[in-house]
Design a protein around this motif. Sequence first.
Motif, PDB file in Angstrom:
ATOM      1  N   ARG A 155       0.801  -1.218   0.000  1.00 23.72           N
ATOM      2  CA  ARG A 155       0.000   0.000   0.000  1.00 23.72           C
ATOM      3  C   ARG A 155       0.840   1.277   0.000  1.00 23.72           C
ATOM      4  N   VAL A 156       2.054   1.213   0.528  1.00 20.80           N
ATOM      5  CA  VAL A 156       2.877   2.420   0.642  1.00 20.80           C
ATOM      6  C   VAL A 156       3.583   2.771  -0.666  1.00 20.80           C
ATOM      7  N   PHE A 157       3.531   1.871  -1.664  1.00 29.89           N
ATOM      8  CA  PHE A 157       4.254   2.098  -2.909  1.00 29.89           C
ATOM      9  C   PHE A 157       3.355   2.680  -3.994  1.00 29.89           C
ATOM     10  N   ALA A 158       3.996   3.319  -4.989  1.00 26.58           N
ATOM     11  CA  ALA A 158       3.276   3.816  -6.160  1.00 26.58           C
ATOM     12  C   ALA A 158       2.855   2.638  -7.034  1.00 26.58           C
ATOM     13  N   VAL A 159       1.965   2.899  -7.982  1.00 23.06           N
ATOM     14  CA  VAL A 159       1.405   1.838  -8.825  1.00 23.06           C
ATOM     15  C   VAL A 159       2.490   1.035  -9.532  1.00 23.06           C
ATOM     16  N   LYS A 160       3.413   1.706 -10.208  1.00 24.53           N
ATOM     17  CA  LYS A 160       4.427   0.982 -10.977  1.00 24.53           C
ATOM     18  C   LYS A 160       5.326   0.148 -10.068  1.00 24.53           C
ATOM     19  N   GLU A 161       5.547   0.617  -8.843  1.00 25.78           N
ATOM     20  CA  GLU A 161       6.367  -0.145  -7.898  1.00 25.78           C
ATOM     21  C   GLU A 161       5.612  -1.359  -7.375  1.00 25.78           C
ATOM     22  N   ARG A 162       4.307  -1.197  -7.163  1.00 23.82           N
ATOM     23  CA  ARG A 162       3.494  -2.337  -6.737  1.00 23.82           C
ATOM     24  C   ARG A 162       3.481  -3.415  -7.818  1.00 23.82           C
ATOM     25  N   LEU A 163       3.342  -2.986  -9.063  1.00 21.11           N
ATOM     26  CA  LEU A 163       3.361  -3.942 -10.172  1.00 21.11           C
ATOM     27  C   LEU A 163       4.701  -4.662 -10.251  1.00 21.11           C
ATOM     28  N   PHE A 164       5.777  -3.925 -10.057  1.00 20.06           N
ATOM     29  CA  PHE A 164       7.112  -4.524 -10.113  1.00 20.06           C
ATOM     30  C   PHE A 164       7.271  -5.582  -9.025  1.00 20.06           C
ATOM     31  N   ILE A 165       6.833  -5.279  -7.821  1.00 21.28           N
ATOM     32  CA  ILE A 165       6.948  -6.225  -6.703  1.00 21.28           C
ATOM     33  C   ILE A 165       6.130  -7.481  -6.977  1.00 21.28           C
ATOM     34  N   VAL A 166       4.905  -7.299  -7.452  1.00 23.91           N
ATOM     35  CA  VAL A 166       4.015  -8.433  -7.703  1.00 23.91           C
ATOM     36  C   VAL A 166       4.563  -9.333  -8.808  1.00 23.91           C
ATOM     37  N   ILE A 167       4.962  -8.735  -9.928  1.00 27.50           N
ATOM     38  CA  ILE A 167       5.432  -9.527 -11.073  1.00 27.50           C
ATOM     39  C   ILE A 167       6.736 -10.241 -10.755  1.00 27.50           C
ATOM     40  N   THR A 168       7.663  -9.555 -10.091  1.00 29.91           N
ATOM     41  CA  THR A 168       8.944 -10.200  -9.777  1.00 29.91           C
ATOM     42  C   THR A 168       8.769 -11.313  -8.743  1.00 29.91           C
ATOM     43  N   ARG A 169       7.744 -11.206  -7.920  1.00 28.79           N
ATOM     44  CA  ARG A 169       7.468 -12.307  -6.987  1.00 28.79           C
ATOM     45  C   ARG A 169       7.038 -13.551  -7.767  1.00 28.79           C
TER      46      ARG A 169
END
Length: 216
Positions: free
Chosen positions: A81-95
């Motif tokens: 929740r604390v991250f911007a949209v593109k950072e959230r996407l990066f975290i999710v996809i790399t996981r």
Amino acid sequence: MERSLDTSLNKVLASDKILMAALEIAQARGWANVRMCHIAAHLNASLAELRELYPDMNAIADAWFSYALAEMLSVSDKTLRVFAVKERLFIVITRWLDALDVNHRVSVQMIRQKLYAVHVQHWAPMIFSLSNLVHWILDAAMIDSAGRQRKLEEIGMTLILLEMLRVWGEDNTVDQIKTREFLKKRLDMADRTMRFLFLKCNPKGMDAQPTKKVKL
């Protein structure tokens, strides 16, 4: 008759054993050369027992990608929740990629096997699986847009994933650095594009949360 795989009492455990055996054999033989009879011999099980849980090798491959999806979805909302949209996407996809990277070579072979021209029976399910993955990625990243913006996000994410998988398939770098850098650049580009297209309609920015209307 004694059953070497207790498919009646613990299907989850039996399914996991079959999946792990298939991956282990594929590491030595290559995914295209793994057969159900190899897995049965490895587990001292019968083909009938395997068929109760997996009708074919493609179903085992699907189970592996389902495992990676489950790992991706285990990301905590509070963490993101604390991250911007593109950072959230990066975290999710790399996981998702990290889960697959445990068996990187075999995972790539599975995808290529599904793409073989003669395997037309896999094309429609694969398109559905890709669409399903895109939806889960957007939901996991807490992107709740609608209408034209949502459609563009789905199309854009599909294109990014297809490009990324091409890079990832040839990526031999430590911690998938090449793929991560590629993904970051593509997400940055997509973020700039979406902001340009929709910022005027949403002055608070792409990360703004919709306000609830209170009935008086």
